[in-house]
Design a protein around this motif. Sequence first.
Motif, PDB file in Angstrom:
ATOM      1  N   UNK A  52      76.527  41.699  27.081  1.00 49.95           N
ATOM      2  CA  UNK A  52      76.672  43.144  26.913  1.00 49.95           C
ATOM      3  C   UNK A  52      75.570  43.959  27.570  1.00 49.95           C
ATOM      4  N   UNK A  53      74.404  43.360  27.823  1.00 50.11           N
ATOM      5  CA  UNK A  53      73.321  44.161  28.372  1.00 50.11           C
ATOM      6  C   UNK A  53      72.949  45.288  27.422  1.00 50.11           C
ATOM      7  N   UNK A  54      72.924  46.498  27.933  1.00 51.26           N
ATOM      8  CA  UNK A  54      72.563  47.650  27.102  1.00 51.26           C
ATOM      9  C   UNK A  54      73.785  48.368  26.530  1.00 51.26           C
ATOM     10  N   UNK A  55      74.923  47.690  26.530  1.00 48.82           N
ATOM     11  CA  UNK A  55      76.088  48.228  25.837  1.00 48.82           C
ATOM     12  C   UNK A  55      76.883  49.255  26.599  1.00 48.82           C
ATOM     13  N   UNK A  78      67.295  40.129  23.031  1.00 49.61           N
ATOM     14  CA  UNK A  78      67.251  41.005  21.859  1.00 49.61           C
ATOM     15  C   UNK A  78      66.810  42.421  22.211  1.00 49.61           C
ATOM     16  N   UNK A  79      65.984  42.586  23.250  1.00 47.48           N
ATOM     17  CA  UNK A  79      65.611  43.936  23.662  1.00 47.48           C
ATOM     18  C   UNK A  79      66.829  44.707  24.166  1.00 47.48           C
ATOM     19  N   UNK A  80      67.700  44.025  24.902  1.00 44.76           N
ATOM     20  CA  UNK A  80      68.935  44.669  25.347  1.00 44.76           C
ATOM     21  C   UNK A  80      69.770  45.112  24.145  1.00 44.76           C
ATOM     22  N   UNK A  81      69.876  44.244  23.148  1.00 41.90           N
ATOM     23  CA  UNK A  81      70.688  44.582  21.981  1.00 41.90           C
ATOM     24  C   UNK A  81      70.072  45.728  21.174  1.00 41.90           C
ATOM     25  N   UNK A  82      68.763  45.769  21.096  1.00 40.77           N
ATOM     26  CA  UNK A  82      68.127  46.903  20.402  1.00 40.77           C
ATOM     27  C   UNK A  82      68.440  48.209  21.121  1.00 40.77           C
ATOM     28  N   UNK A  86      70.736  51.479  19.591  1.00 43.44           N
ATOM     29  CA  UNK A  86      70.321  52.886  19.601  1.00 43.44           C
ATOM     30  C   UNK A  86      71.340  53.762  20.332  1.00 43.44           C
ATOM     31  N   UNK A  87      71.902  53.237  21.412  1.00 41.83           N
ATOM     32  CA  UNK A  87      72.894  54.000  22.177  1.00 41.83           C
ATOM     33  C   UNK A  87      74.187  54.192  21.404  1.00 41.83           C
TER      34      UNK A  87
END
Length: 278
Positions: A52-55, A78-82, A86-87
């Motif tokens: 998913x990357x950054x969604x 996990x940084x990408x999912x965080x 937020x998005x």
Amino acid sequence: MTTPPHNEPQGLFMSMAADYARHRPGIPPEAVSLLADTMRKADCPALLDLGSGTGQVPAALLPAVPRIDRVDLVDPDQDMLRRSAATLEPLLGGRPAGFHPVAAEDFTPPFDGYRADLITCARSFHWMNRSAVLKVADRVTAPEATVAIMGDGSLWTYRADWTAALKQLIQSYLGEERRAGTGGVYAGPGRRYEDDLAASPFRQVTARRFPLRRVWAPAQVLGYLRSTSFARPDLFGGRHARFEVEALELLEWHSERGSLVEDAVFTVMLARRPGGDA
């Protein structure tokens, strides 16, 4: 941090979430409409986004399909999912969402009876153990679900005077072969996606291609490069700052003689089990 997918080099995108979110091109509106149409018959569709990357995909589909009842995002970073969480928070409106920091082939349903109506995989299928992912898709989808595999190449592969010069500069720092994170070089998929799908339950495939034009500013290109597996900053060691100075000069020189234009084609492959909607 979880283990990357089977054939994904260690440390491939960990972690470039800020540059990825800011500089990676989004999903074209025509592709969003096509994906939305795959869910037209589901009353409360569930979306599963792999790699998913950054969604970007859920962020585009949630406003387009208000009936989406649940989204699940899978990415080993996990940084990408965080960043995704937020998005998506203002777009979800209280609807449930799952964020799974695992490789796509290691995804397990969040509850008994879970069935996705649409699985999306944007610009990431080539990094995955594709046969294993398609087996997972078969286990976790509704009977008439769609698997959508999509992408549009990269500035490494796009042929133009300015990208050729940029590629040559990258190679002068990192070597002739395309890097794939810190773990080696990019070899490309062993076979066509069509062949992967033909060997899976999702053998009924249609493809749509959407031409699009992007005009890049030099600074945008630098941000994009920082988000890639082939020119991420840590590949350059202590020479990354010098590389960016040279790259910016090169890009500004080319932009003064014409726009930094990319004429890309965004391809969406829709795969279903035989007997599903065309």
